[in-house]
Design an enzyme around this catalytic site. Structure first.
Site, PDB file in Angstrom:
ATOM      1  CG  HIS A 142      41.492  46.699  44.933  1.00  0.00           C
ATOM      2  ND1 HIS A 142      41.621  46.605  43.571  1.00  0.00           N
ATOM      3  CD2 HIS A 142      40.433  47.528  45.161  1.00  0.00           C
ATOM      4  CE1 HIS A 142      40.677  47.346  42.994  1.00  0.00           C
ATOM      5  NE2 HIS A 142      39.946  47.915  43.934  1.00  0.00           N
ATOM      6  CE  LYS A 146      38.325  44.066  44.907  1.00  0.00           C
ATOM      7  NZ  LYS A 146      36.944  44.310  45.335  1.00  0.00           N
TER       8      LYS A 146
END
Ligand code: NAD
Length: 254
Positions: A142, A146
């Site tokens: 990701h 995040k």
């Protein structure tokens, strides 16, 4: 026409949801809430700092893309006010989900760790493959903003794999030289490795192995618009789904 509010409206996902809701002829954006973006205007709607703006605007469905800590307060508030919720926020525990199930009695809630159709299919394919293999590991990648790890998608994938098979080869590792090298253990003990890489959005590989062969199921999100057809569908269907629905699979008949 469904009257939609957004919580987390100033965030990356919230802004994409505002664009998608405004572009859909069956939905109307009526309220936006985010203390970080209060005062800004999104498609003609002023971002408010507090949830009561949702009630004031008569929102029927509220989309939440925030952080788990905030959603733990927001979701019971929406239930208390009889509004349906479409939730993309990740990082909930099983206890959180149980609390949401008790709260949503008069209105409904759809919670999906991933609204992209390709990710829903990846999870379904992983569930189908699980009984045929001896090893499995999940690698999720990701973007570097995040805040929770592992991703909700990785946890949900591990849950699905664990519900489909518990028959896995033992981990051969006897000595871990660098802590964490073998990743974390998700539901059913499925190993999950979380990478945070600037420039990415959301990607996941599920790697299966058996005698003489491997199967890799990979999904890549290259743009946040990938999540929007799923969010729009959930906004239109949530009123028909009693209580709390987990995942988009049910809505898609998968
Ligand atoms: P972001 O940090 O860009 O946005 C989050 C926003 O929430 C921020 O603007 C913040 O100010 C706001 N916020 C925090 N507390 C709030 C509160 N109490 N009330 C109102 N607003 C509040 O993050 P993002 O990239 O937009 O991701 C948001 C969430 O969505 C994360 O949990 C992420 O994991 C999840 N996500 C889910 C999917 C999916 O398909 N389900 C896809 C992408 C991201």
């Amino acid at each position: 026409m469904v009257r939609v509010g957004i919580v987390g409206a100033a965030g990356r996902m919230g802004r994409a949801v505002a664009d998608a809701v405004s572009a859909d002829p069956g939905l109307e954006l009526v309220a936006a809430v985010d203390p970080a973006g209060a005062g800004a205007v999104l498609h003609g709607v002023e971002v408010a700092p507090e949830l009561r703006a949702l009630a004031g605007a008569g929102a029927q469905v509220v989309v939440d893309f925030t952080v788990a800590d905030a959603a733990r307060t927001t979701l019971p508030w929406l239930a208390m006010h009889g509004m349906h919720a479409v939730v993309g926020t990740t990082g909930f525990s099983d206890d959180d989900l149980a609390a949401f199930r008790s709260a949503f009695t008069a209105s409904n809630c759809v919670i999906a760790a991933n609204f992209a159709i390709g990710a829903v299919l990846m999870m379904r394919f992983a569930e189908m493959a699980a009984p045929w293999f001896d090893s499995v590991e999940i690698v999720e990648i990701h973007h570097d903003q995040k805040v929770d790890a592992p991703s909700g998608t990785a946890l949900e994938t591990a849950r699905r794999i664990a519900s489909s098979s518990s028959d896995w080869a033992a981990d051969p590792t006897r000595k871990v030289v660098v802590g964490g090298a073998r990743g974390g253990r998700g539901p059913g003990g499925v190993p999950i490795h979380s990478l945070r890489v600037r420039g990415t959005v959301a990607n996941q590989e599920v790697v299966f192995g058996a005698q003489g062969q491997t199967l890799t199921i990979r999904h890549d999100t290259v743009d946040r618009t990938s999540f929007m057809p799923g969010v729009v569908l959930a906004c239109k269907k949530v009123a028909e789904r009693k209580g709390v629905t987990l995942g988009l699979g049910d809505l898609l008949g998968l």
